[in-house]
Design an enzyme around this catalytic site. Structure first.
Site, PDB file in Angstrom:
ATOM      1  N   LYS A   1       0.880  -0.810  -0.053  1.00 15.68           N
ATOM      2  CA  LYS A   1      -0.165   0.043   0.078  1.00 15.68           C
ATOM      3  C   LYS A   1       1.294   0.953   0.040  1.00 15.68           C
ATOM      4  O   LYS A   1       1.949   1.295   0.868  1.00 15.68           O
ATOM      5  CB  LYS A   1      -1.174  -0.161   1.023  1.00 15.68           C
ATOM      6  CG  LYS A   1      -2.239   1.034   1.101  1.00 15.68           C
ATOM      7  CD  LYS A   1      -3.203   1.036   2.227  1.00 15.68           C
ATOM      8  CE  LYS A   1      -4.049   1.652   2.572  1.00 15.68           C
ATOM      9  NZ  LYS A   1      -5.054   1.968   3.508  1.00 15.68           N
TER      10      LYS A   1
ATOM     11  N   SER B   1      -9.972   2.251   2.482  1.00 18.44           N
ATOM     12  CA  SER B   1      -9.215   3.032   1.769  1.00 18.44           C
ATOM     13  C   SER B   1      -8.073   1.853   0.721  1.00 18.44           C
ATOM     14  O   SER B   1      -7.214   2.606   0.407  1.00 18.44           O
ATOM     15  CB  SER B   1      -8.209   4.050   2.914  1.00 18.44           C
ATOM     16  OG  SER B   1      -7.184   3.069   3.556  1.00 18.44           O
TER      17      SER B   1
ATOM     18  N   SER C   1     -10.303   0.037   7.383  1.00 24.63           N
ATOM     19  CA  SER C   1      -9.929   0.124   5.678  1.00 24.63           C
ATOM     20  C   SER C   1      -8.675  -1.021   5.424  1.00 24.63           C
ATOM     21  O   SER C   1      -8.618  -0.846   4.890  1.00 24.63           O
ATOM     22  CB  SER C   1      -8.287   1.016   5.977  1.00 24.63           C
ATOM     23  OG  SER C   1      -9.024   2.492   5.820  1.00 24.63           O
TER      24      SER C   1
END
Lengths: 484, 493
Positions: free
Chosen positions: B79, B158, B182
């Site tokens: 990420k 997210s 997330s």
């Protein structure tokens, strides 16, 4: 002797509180491992944390906590076993995180007391409100380029102790005495070098004025004053400004001001309305700082003897006067020097020589005690030579001059220059006889009752012996011979 | 789609050990898949050269008999909020565009040391603020799960890029970060296993911060076993993160052995909320039945302040974020918009650098910390947060693990729910309470909605008891037997 300023409407009392920012003596910053040395090339003592790079986290430096706790103990203050680091949020280019990590609601040290020795011999106790740990900011350099501001982050993140006094101070002199005492205590503890020129100790001054018997009026804060002298000047100038305002029908507005020593005035920096909303909240990157009592006790047990205790001991153990004891305990290094000199010797003599003879020289040459050309051992030896009658006090001063130049041991100087005092009765008797024989007129004067001539004879004899004759023996023999 | 990209970590590990293929071949297959699925916009930065280089190193280690562990040679997406040495790290924000860290986050460094092969940096909601991966400066991410209505679905957020990449078989696994859901919500939306460990289990050092007291890294994988293997490689005690716990680190894969007979499964009655889809509610009941069939015992528990969790979260997280994001000021790195004076430079830089949702949360956070509002919002929220944590502790006196849905509904179409932030925030209603309490929680794919989108079940564990969480998840995984592929990967699509 209460300090007051006389205005048109009568006498005004001045109320002062000081916030001292003292840089913690530590090899590393408060929340990073970067070095803290003064005067390094810009931006060479900056870690990723200090520059607030993304994802960087603060880790508390145990040494800085220890120094804050030791300082708290040195100020006879309450140590808070749980304290909390909070974020003080504001934007400034030399504040990389956009917030300063500080302590707000829960400081590591609570209330304490500082005792001030005033020139009139009284002791003034001034309350300490709190001591907390916080990060210093970096430095903005506006003068390097006409269109740009340069940033030096060397200082960013360095540990500071903010020591806040109660509004207990009532005159510039008291404020000066408080700052000097604070510096002494910090230096004794080794928790701050107290160097105001280099900025490792800075001071914010809160000043208000009032008529006798009134409650507190609005105060102004003068930021970042960097010498004891300027603090004292700033207080007086700011107090007079406030009195003029009140007496001219105006009002004092709470605001932050700046002291300009060149113009001899304080100027407004920002008013309360413009004041930042710092949005303090506990730093979620740090857990509360929890200390245990045993840790505090261990630090307390290892504290050095502090100036007030040392002063009392100098008076009781050495029989020194308050003034001498205060002067000798004023700096840790001076006290250590004195105690070495006094070791096994007459302490009053040791105090006299340290304060007067050596003190005058150091003063004149602008040296500190640690830079003294005469070591404590040598000065002690010199006093030893006086005490065992090897030399007279007068000769000792000559020897001391040589010591200042050469740094040699006084015994060696006395030996090589043949300055050893003559205590041989026969030799002195011969010199006395010679003097009387050479000066019959003066001898007759004495015999006819003019005792004052004795001193003149002593001078002659000392001259003849190169000052080495024991003055006491000369006196005794002279009286005996002249009287006979 | 290559057969190599269909493997789980556990399968690839065994095959690499059996020398059926090399790490370089495995990396190559994934690089191809990454390129083939670019339309998903799952990656902000692709790093094929690094992948090949690290795969070669992995093969060299293996040849010498020095395999670093279960993750050695495993193609992994990272990420874009984990700082990666020498590789652009943006947190999907314009303000960090072009920022190349000189350092590697502890979690991604741990994965590197474990031999994992980084494929690239995945897209995400800007600064992890979002539940649909639509707030990224680099554009939205599409979910590889589609319907026949022609609309693209969101992958959740997210960690939407990580979820999309793993679901599309462009990466074998990915790191996520979870502040209020997330990892778990996008895992549910994309049919994956997503684990948020206990707060303090993974180091936050080198992770771009959103809300420091909530942020936690975790694995996103296609199986529960993979989750255990990857988690093992991510965790370590890191003194550089002062909020870490120095807890013993168990063998997570070993925790999958055994069964869940007699385990007490808490069912929080307050989680039956309005707005939950019928099929979500049905799936929840099915989950209870599966665990019962596996020998566990469902018990009702009560978490009365669940209804206040979202409001609490949306005070605490923006408050911390407003402060965490102050460092993006145009002075030292990232975007700077030049202006005549300092204030102007700050304003222009931050206005240009931050997107709408980030600006909204900075404003909320600034407001709740302001003088005069601090007590009413921030202090109150902290009290409720403490209360929520205490209620969980009470519930765990009756239950060993809690079972809830992960999200109230399946993945919605891109463009839906975009106007109303409150509708968007509802996504996190089941995941936020565990975040506030710092508890480990994970989402496991459990079935499909009526029209064929994945649904997840959510398990919440006791502090530092990821082992029970994993074991229970495995029971659900086995019962659900979730093998459907996203439409994108089905033959002919």
């Amino acid at each position: 002797m209460t300090y007051s300023i006389q205005g048109k409407t009568g006498d005004w009392e001045v109320v002062i509180g000081l916030e001292v920012h003292a840089q913690v003596t530590s090899d590393a910053k408060l929340f990073s491992g970067a070095a803290t040395e003064f005067g390094a090339e810009p931006n060479t003592q900056v870690s990723l944390v200090d520059a607030a790079m993304p994802g960087m986290l603060p880790v508390i430096n145990a040494k800085c906590v220890e120094q804050a706790v030791r300082t708290g103990l040195g100020l006879n203050a309450k140590i808070n076993l749980t304290s909390v680091f909070e974020r003080k949020n504001y934007f400034y280019p030399d504040l990389p995180f956009g917030y300063q990590i500080s302590q707000f609601l829960h400081p590591v040290v609570g209330e304490g007391i500082v005792a001030l020795d005033m020139p009139d011999g009284t002791v003034r106790e001034v309350g300490v409100e709190r001591l907390h740990l916080e990060q210093d900011a970096g430095k903005s350099l506006h003068d390097q380029n006409p269109h740009k501001t340069y940033i030096d982050l060397n200082r960013a993140g360095v540990a500071l102790m903010e020591i806040v006094s109660k509004p207990d101070l009532r005159s510039p002199e008291e404020a000066g005495a408080y700052l000097r005492k604070m510096r002494t205590i910090l230096r004794y503890l080794g928790t701050c070098d107290g160097n105001m020129e280099q900025g490792s100790m800075r001071c914010d001054v809160n000043v208000s004025v009032r008529k006798a018997g009134e409650g507190l009026r609005t105060r102004c804060e003068i930021k970042n004053v960097n010498s004891v002298r300027f603090v004292m000047q700033a207080i007086e100038i700011e107090a007079e400004r406030q009195i003029d305002l009140y007496e001219g029908g105006g009002k004092v507005v709470q605001e932050t001001r700046l002291y300009d020593p060149d113009k001899g005035e304080t100027r407004s920096m920002r008013s309360k309305e413009e004041a930042h909303d710092y949005r303090y909240f506990p730093d979620p990157d740090l857990l509360p700082l929890v200390l245990d009592q045993a840790y505090v006790d261990a630090l307390k047990a290892k504290l050095p003897e502090l100036p007030d205790v040392k002063k009392a001991r100098f008076m009781s153990a050495y029989g020194l006067s308050l003034a001498d004891a205060a002067q000798l305990s004023g700096e840790r290094e001076i006290a250590e020097y004195f105690e070495t000199v006094a070791q096994g010797r007459d302490p009053k003599l040791a105090a006299n020589w340290t304060i007067n003879e050596l003190g005058a020289v150091l003063n004149k040459r602008g040296l500190s005690i640690t830079e003294s050309p005469v070591s404590a051992d040598h000065l002690g030896n010199l006093i030893g030579l006086i005490m065992d009658n090897t030399i007279s006090s007068k000769i000792a001063k000559d020897v001391f001059e040589v010591m200042l130049e050469t740094g040699e041991d006084p015994a060696k100087i006395v030996e090589s220059k043949g300055l050893k005092q003559i205590t041989d009765t026969g030799a002195i008797e011969a010199a006395v006889d010679q003097a009387i024989a050479d000066n019959p007129t003066q001898a007759e004067q004495y015999r006819s009752g003019d005792q004052k001539v004795t001193g003149w004879f002593v001078g002659q004899i000392m001259k003849a012996t190169g000052g080495k004759a024991n003055p006491k023996m000369v006196n005794e023999l002279l009286r005996k011979k002249l009287g006979s | 789609m290559s057969e190599l990209t269909r493997l789980t970590i556990a399968e690839a590990r065994d095959a690499l050990a059996a020398k059926k293929f090399t790490a370089e071949e495995l990396a190559g297959a994934h690089i191809k898949a990454m390129e083939a699925t670019r339309d998903l916009n799952a990656f902000v930065t692709e790093t094929p050269e690094i992948a090949i280089e690290r795969a070669k190193e992995s093969d060299a280690r293996r040849a010498k008999g020095n395999v670093a562990g279960g993750m050695d040679g495993i193609p992994t997406a990272v990420k874009d909020l984990f700082c990666t040495e020498g590789v652009q790290t943006t947190a999907s924000s314009h303000i960090l565009e072009g920022f190349i860290p000189t350092y590697e986050s502890t979690v991604s460094m741990n994965l590197r040391k474990a031999g994992s092969v980084m494929l690239g940096k995945t897209n995400m909601d800007e600064f992890a603020m979002g539940s649909a991966n639509i707030t990224s400066y680099f554009g939205p991410v599409k979910n590889p799960w589609k319907l026949n209505d022609g609309k693209d679905r969101v992958p959740g957020g997210s960690s939407g890029g990580s979820a999309a990449a793993v679901a599309a078989r462009a990466a074998m696994c990915a790191t996520g970060s979870d502040t209020g859901g997330s990892i778990r919500q996008p895992a549910a939306f994309c049919g994956l296993v997503g684990l948020k460990p206990t707060y303090g289990r993974c180091s936050r050092w080198g992770m771009v911060a959103f809300a420091s007291s909530l942020d936690q890294a975790g694995p996103m994988t296609r199986s529960v076993r993979d989750s255990a293997i990857m988690l093992q490689a991510m965790v370590s005690y890191d003194p550089k993160d002062s909020t870490m716990a120095n807890e013993p680190i168990p063998d997570f894969e070993a925790a999958l052995k055994g069964n869940i007979k007699g385990l007490k499964i808490g069912i929080p009655k307050e989680y039956r909320i309005d707005g939950m889809s019928k099929e979500t509610e049905t799936l929840w009941q099915i989950g209870i039945d599966w665990l019962k069939a596996a020998g566990a015992e469902p018990v009702e528990v009560s978490l009365p302040h669940t209804k206040d969790a979202l409001a609490t979260y949306y005070i605490v997280a923006p408050a911390e974020a407003s402060s965490n994001l102050q460092r993006y000021d145009g002075v030292r790195y990232g975007l700077r918009v030049d202006a005549d004076d300092l204030t102007d430079m700050y304003e222009k830089t931050r206005a240009a650098g931050f997107g709408r949702e980030v600006r909204r949360r900075i404003m909320i956070g600034t407001y709740v910390l302001s003088a005069g509002y601090y007590d009413a919002y921030y202090v109150k929220a902290q009290k409720v947060r403490a209360l929520i944590a205490r209620e969980f502790a009470e519930a765990f006196k009756k239950a060993d693990v809690l079972l809830t849905p992960t999200a109230p509904f399946p993945a919605f179409a891109l463009g839906e729910k975009m106007d109303d932030p409150l509708q968007m925030y509802i996504n996190d209603v089941f995941t936020v309470p565990a975040s506030l309490a710092g508890l480990p929680a994970m989402s496991v794919p459990a079935g499909l909605s009526a029209d064929g989108l994945p649904l997840g079940l959510h398990l919440i564990g006791k502090p530092f008891d990821e082992e029970t969480l994993l074991r229970t998840s495995l029971a659900i995984e086995q019962a659900a037997n979730f093998t459907t592929l996203p439409q994108l990967l089905r033959a002919g699509s």
